[in-house]
Design a protein around this motif. Structure first.
Motif, PDB file in Angstrom:
ATOM      1  N   LEU A 268       0.831  -1.207   0.000  1.00 27.80           N
ATOM      2  CA  LEU A 268       0.000   0.000   0.000  1.00 27.80           C
ATOM      3  C   LEU A 268       0.865   1.257   0.000  1.00 27.80           C
ATOM      4  N   ASP A 269       2.060   1.167   0.591  1.00 27.13           N
ATOM      5  CA  ASP A 269       2.966   2.321   0.642  1.00 27.13           C
ATOM      6  C   ASP A 269       3.982   2.316  -0.499  1.00 27.13           C
ATOM      7  N   PHE A 270       4.016   1.247  -1.296  1.00 28.67           N
ATOM      8  CA  PHE A 270       4.997   1.133  -2.375  1.00 28.67           C
ATOM      9  C   PHE A 270       4.703   2.184  -3.445  1.00 28.67           C
ATOM     10  N   PRO A 271       5.656   3.077  -3.739  1.00 30.08           N
ATOM     11  CA  PRO A 271       5.370   4.190  -4.666  1.00 30.08           C
ATOM     12  C   PRO A 271       5.494   3.840  -6.142  1.00 30.08           C
ATOM     13  N   GLY A 272       6.054   2.668  -6.453  1.00 31.06           N
ATOM     14  CA  GLY A 272       6.240   2.307  -7.852  1.00 31.06           C
ATOM     15  C   GLY A 272       4.993   1.676  -8.459  1.00 31.06           C
ATOM     16  N   CYS A 273       5.173   1.018  -9.601  1.00 32.03           N
ATOM     17  CA  CYS A 273       4.069   0.315 -10.267  1.00 32.03           C
ATOM     18  C   CYS A 273       3.958  -1.094  -9.699  1.00 32.03           C
ATOM     19  N   LEU A 274       2.748  -1.594  -9.695  1.00 30.06           N
ATOM     20  CA  LEU A 274       2.475  -2.900  -9.102  1.00 30.06           C
ATOM     21  C   LEU A 274       1.510  -3.677  -9.984  1.00 30.06           C
ATOM     22  N   MET A 275       1.857  -4.931 -10.258  1.00 27.33           N
ATOM     23  CA  MET A 275       0.963  -5.814 -11.000  1.00 27.33           C
ATOM     24  C   MET A 275       0.901  -7.149 -10.279  1.00 27.33           C
ATOM     25  N   VAL A 276      -0.319  -7.629  -9.998  1.00 28.73           N
ATOM     26  CA  VAL A 276      -0.496  -8.813  -9.165  1.00 28.73           C
ATOM     27  C   VAL A 276      -1.438  -9.811  -9.824  1.00 28.73           C
ATOM     28  N   VAL A 277      -0.999 -11.063  -9.904  1.00 25.23           N
ATOM     29  CA  VAL A 277      -1.895 -12.175 -10.214  1.00 25.23           C
ATOM     30  C   VAL A 277      -2.130 -12.908  -8.900  1.00 25.23           C
ATOM     31  N   SER A 278      -3.379 -13.010  -8.477  1.00 21.66           N
ATOM     32  CA  SER A 278      -3.655 -13.700  -7.219  1.00 21.66           C
ATOM     33  C   SER A 278      -5.088 -14.202  -7.197  1.00 21.66           C
ATOM     34  N   HIS A 279      -5.265 -15.373  -6.551  1.00 21.15           N
ATOM     35  CA  HIS A 279      -6.625 -15.867  -6.317  1.00 21.15           C
ATOM     36  C   HIS A 279      -7.097 -15.472  -4.924  1.00 21.15           C
ATOM     37  N   ASP A 280      -6.252 -14.731  -4.177  1.00 16.71           N
ATOM     38  CA  ASP A 280      -6.610 -14.276  -2.833  1.00 16.71           C
ATOM     39  C   ASP A 280      -7.431 -12.992  -2.965  1.00 16.71           C
ATOM     40  N   ARG A 281      -8.749 -13.131  -2.837  1.00 13.40           N
ATOM     41  CA  ARG A 281      -9.651 -12.005  -3.090  1.00 13.40           C
ATOM     42  C   ARG A 281      -9.481 -10.896  -2.062  1.00 13.40           C
ATOM     43  N   TYR A 282      -9.221 -11.258  -0.815  1.00 18.24           N
ATOM     44  CA  TYR A 282      -9.002 -10.274   0.251  1.00 18.24           C
ATOM     45  C   TYR A 282      -7.770  -9.423  -0.088  1.00 18.24           C
ATOM     46  N   PHE A 283      -6.698 -10.082  -0.499  1.00 20.35           N
ATOM     47  CA  PHE A 283      -5.445  -9.420  -0.874  1.00 20.35           C
ATOM     48  C   PHE A 283      -5.671  -8.471  -2.057  1.00 20.35           C
ATOM     49  N   MET A 284      -6.367  -8.955  -3.087  1.00 24.54           N
ATOM     50  CA  MET A 284      -6.626  -8.144  -4.276  1.00 24.54           C
ATOM     51  C   MET A 284      -7.476  -6.920  -3.946  1.00 24.54           C
ATOM     52  N   ASP A 285      -8.509  -7.138  -3.142  1.00 23.09           N
ATOM     53  CA  ASP A 285      -9.393  -6.025  -2.789  1.00 23.09           C
ATOM     54  C   ASP A 285      -8.632  -4.907  -2.089  1.00 23.09           C
ATOM     55  N   LYS A 286      -7.624  -5.290  -1.324  1.00 23.38           N
ATOM     56  CA  LYS A 286      -6.923  -4.326  -0.484  1.00 23.38           C
ATOM     57  C   LYS A 286      -5.909  -3.488  -1.254  1.00 23.38           C
ATOM     58  N   ILE A 287      -5.274  -4.064  -2.297  1.00 25.57           N
ATOM     59  CA  ILE A 287      -4.115  -3.357  -2.861  1.00 25.57           C
ATOM     60  C   ILE A 287      -4.236  -2.914  -4.317  1.00 25.57           C
ATOM     61  N   VAL A 288      -5.246  -3.392  -5.083  1.00 27.67           N
ATOM     62  CA  VAL A 288      -5.296  -2.992  -6.498  1.00 27.67           C
ATOM     63  C   VAL A 288      -6.397  -1.965  -6.750  1.00 27.67           C
ATOM     64  N   ASP A 289      -6.169  -1.153  -7.797  1.00 25.45           N
ATOM     65  CA  ASP A 289      -7.132  -0.104  -8.173  1.00 25.45           C
ATOM     66  C   ASP A 289      -8.010  -0.518  -9.353  1.00 25.45           C
ATOM     67  N   HIS A 290      -7.441  -1.295 -10.264  1.00 21.33           N
ATOM     68  CA  HIS A 290      -8.247  -1.801 -11.389  1.00 21.33           C
ATOM     69  C   HIS A 290      -7.712  -3.149 -11.834  1.00 21.33           C
ATOM     70  N   LEU A 291      -8.483  -3.808 -12.695  1.00 18.24           N
ATOM     71  CA  LEU A 291      -8.206  -5.194 -13.061  1.00 18.24           C
ATOM     72  C   LEU A 291      -8.031  -5.361 -14.562  1.00 18.24           C
ATOM     73  N   PHE A 292      -7.126  -6.259 -14.944  1.00 16.92           N
ATOM     74  CA  PHE A 292      -7.122  -6.828 -16.281  1.00 16.92           C
ATOM     75  C   PHE A 292      -7.826  -8.182 -16.152  1.00 16.92           C
ATOM     76  N   VAL A 293      -8.981  -8.307 -16.782  1.00 14.65           N
ATOM     77  CA  VAL A 293      -9.751  -9.550 -16.700  1.00 14.65           C
ATOM     78  C   VAL A 293      -9.500 -10.357 -17.971  1.00 14.65           C
ATOM     79  N   PHE A 294      -8.794 -11.499 -17.827  1.00 15.45           N
ATOM     80  CA  PHE A 294      -8.505 -12.356 -18.976  1.00 15.45           C
ATOM     81  C   PHE A 294      -9.720 -13.246 -19.233  1.00 15.45           C
TER      82      PHE A 294
END
Length: 626
Positions: A478-504
């Motif tokens: 959450l404090d990381f100032p750079g760019c972040l890209m995450v693949v995860s099946h952990d919905r709690y984790f995704m909800d907390k740290i991402v702003d938008h999604l690439f939905v394949f």
């Protein structure tokens, strides 16, 4: 009804004590999750319960005549068998009956064998069970029943082992990280399955939404003690906080009492009375309580992020395909500073391939990837750390140097850095291949972050990490100032740290969705609801239109067409009733396989007739309007 009793089990490896004198039980209907930090013995407890390991002391007792299934993190499957053979290798009697029936179907000339197999299906009421096991295989994407186990990926083997455990319909199911290697759709299906099935569970999982929605009891192993919480994950968090506050109060009281007794001890003369000897004995107990300290050290993540320029990463008409599968189809995107993107999609839609193309590990078939001059990737892959033979924990970090640069020109030694990642000086000289799965992932995360990336790519970073480490990682990201890209099946984790999604979506289609995973689920559910509403409105309008036609309008048709028009309304009505009657027949539990097939054919023929006659009815209606 008690299914399992664990009594006073202990386990240690050399001088390292994992746990001592642990006792607990599992009753019918309980869905229990065991929570503990990595390296404190969660998997060892599951292995002892399954019989794959033995405790140093204590015992595990199961109720007689109950079926128990175990799902390990690394399933032990026979590589020579096919998927179907693995399923039927079970000692489940109904599965053997189904297997005999399916074999009999391959030789219809042998009527005696077929009749015996058919009667066995009837006797064991195996028709519903056959439908269930095929549904489970379908939901877990194991449709190729002839595939050899030895040729399956690690994820497919885990899903096959899970399918095997579910199909056996055990009284007690013991699971080690059941959501690993499942995509989001599979996890949500599994949640619903456990909610409906009368099955007792004992599991280790880091998936906090899964804990919230499936479990009705949490068992926490903390500083060598077991603490039960009769509720789901939210209840556990609330009550744990209250417990820690109470422990702090008790600790403070013990410390004050210790100081008081210590003063008394110092003032005592050498000659001891019986009364003073008793108080001296009590003093030792008070001293032990006052000296207790919680080991609540948390991972400390700190990096010196490389400076990021104005150009980040550009994708120009990127395409990638494999035989019979398109991953990317002229995909365009320009990354901006500070973007936090989550990637979701079913297994096999190309998520990991996409990340490999971004980082240069794979090349697109067409298009161009333009990386800014200042960009430094930190790529955390599913493969994880690959140590050399005999390599120790400290050796892994020293490969990057004896001293690691931090923020503001500071530096830290390899030993100090490992301590921040919860590897004490003794643990640093352990062999890497002796670490638990979670400890290996924590070490791997350390190696990725110390390279000071400004574009972090994390492919399933939450697998095997304990909940404490996950919370720290989330705070860091959450404090990381750079760019972040995450693949995860952990919905709690995704909800907390991402702003938008690439939905394949598959077939090269990627949707850019503005929101987190929960936002996306709400959006998808609303689309389904809208489609149902539109269909209902269409049917309603069609009925109103039909009722509104008057005799005068019908006179514009020829005599034969008017007669056909009237008859069509009656015929459609009869066919609709027939369709309902056929559908109701499917609820009969006594139907044989052949009867089900016959009903399916009748239902399809009836629905086809309804479609044909309805189409003709609309054709005549249009002539009336003209």
């Amino acid at each position: 009804m008690n299914l399992l009793t664990v009594q006073n089990i202990s386990k240690s490896y050399g001088e390292r004590i994992l746990f001592q004198d642990l006792s607990f039980g599992v009753n019918n209907g309980q869905k229990i999750a065991l929570i503990a930090k990595n390296g404190t013995g969660k998997t060892s407890i599951l292995n002892i319960m399954s019989g794959d390991d033995t405790p140093d002391s204590g015992q595990v007792n199961y109720r007689k005549d109950i079926r128990v299934s175990f799902l390990a993190q690394e399933p032990n499957l026979n590589p020579e068998l096919t998927v179907e053979e693995t399923i039927f290798a079970s000692d489940n009697e109904i599965l053997k009956v189904i297997h005999s029936y399916e074999k009999a179907l391959e030789n219809p000339e042998d009527t005696d064998t077929y009749q015996a197999a058919f009667e066995a299906m009837e006797r064991f009421n195996a028709w519903d069970f056959e439908t269930l096991y095929k549904q489970i295989l379908f939901k877990l994407k194991l449709e190729d029943l002839n595939a050899k186990v030895g040729l399956l990926s690690g994820g497919q083997k885990k899903r096959l082992a899970l399918a095997n455990a579910l199909i056996n319909k055990p009284d007690l199911l013991v699971l080690d990280e059941p959501t690993n290697h499942l995509d989001l759709e599979m996890i949500e299906w599994l949640e619903d399955y456990f909610a409906k099935e009368n099955m007792s569970l004992f599991m280790v999982t880091h998936d906090r939404y899964f804990l919230e929605r499936v479990c009705n009891e949490i068992l926490e192993l903390d500083n060598g003690q077991l603490y039960p919480y009769k509720g789901n994950y939210s209840y556990y968090l609330e009550k744990k906080e209250a417990r820690l506050e109470q422990e702090a109060v008790e600790q403070h009281k013990s410390e004050r009492l210790f100081k008081k007794e210590l003063d008394w001890m110092r003032r005592q003369p050498k000659a001891r009375t019986t009364k003073s000897k008793s108080r001296i004995d009590d003093f030792q107990t008070i001293k032990e309580k006052a000296g207790q300290r919680r080991k609540d050290h948390e991972v400390q993540l700190e990096i010196n992020m490389e400076r990021m320029g104005s150009k980040i990463l550009e994708l120009h008409k990127i395409s990638k395909a494999f035989p019979e599968k398109t991953i990317l189809d002229q995909f365009n995107y320009t990354f901006k500073k500070g973007e936090r993107i989550g990637i979701i999609g079913k297994n096999g839609t190309g998520k990991s391939t996409f990340l490999n193309i971004l980082t240069g590990k794979d090349q697109p078939d067409a298009g161009k990837v333009v990386i800014g001059d200042t960009i430094k990737f930190g790529y955390y892959t599913q493969k994880g750390i690959e140590p050399k033979e005999g390599q120790k924990v400290i050796d892994i970090i020293r490969d990057f140097g004896d001293f690691i640069p931090l923020k503001k020109g500071r530096q830290i030694s390899a030993q100090q850095l490992l301590e921040r990642f919860l590897f004490d000086r003794k643990k640093q000289y352990d062999f890497v291949d002796k670490l638990s799965g979670g400890e290996r992932k924590r070490l791997y995360l350390c190696t990725v972050l110390i390279q000071n990336p400004n574009f972090l790519i994390l492919d399933e970073p939450t697998n095997d990490l304990d909940i404490v480490t996950l919370n720290v990682l989330e705070s860091f990201l959450l404090d990381f100032p750079g760019c972040l890209m995450v693949v995860s099946h952990d919905r709690y984790f995704m909800d907390k740290i991402v702003d938008h999604l690439f939905v394949f979506k598959g077939d090269g289609l990627i949707e850019d969705f503005p929101g987190n995973y929960s936002d996306y689920r709400v959006y998808e559910d609303s689309k389904v609801a809208e489609e149902r509403l539109e269909k209902a409105e269409t049917n309603k309008e069609a009925k109103i239109t039909a009722d509104s036609y008057t005799k005068d309008k019908r006179k514009t048709l020829s005599y034969m067409e008017q007669k056909e028009f009237k008859n069509l309304e009656k015929e459609i009505e009869k066919l609709e009733k027939k369709k309902v009657e056929i559908q109701q027949q499917f609820t009969d539990a006594g139907l044989t396989g052949e009867q089900i097939d016959e009903l399916s054919i009748k239902l399809q023929e009836t629905m086809d007739s309804i479609d044909q006659k309805t189409e003709r009815w609309f054709e005549l209606s249009a002539m009336l309007e003209d």
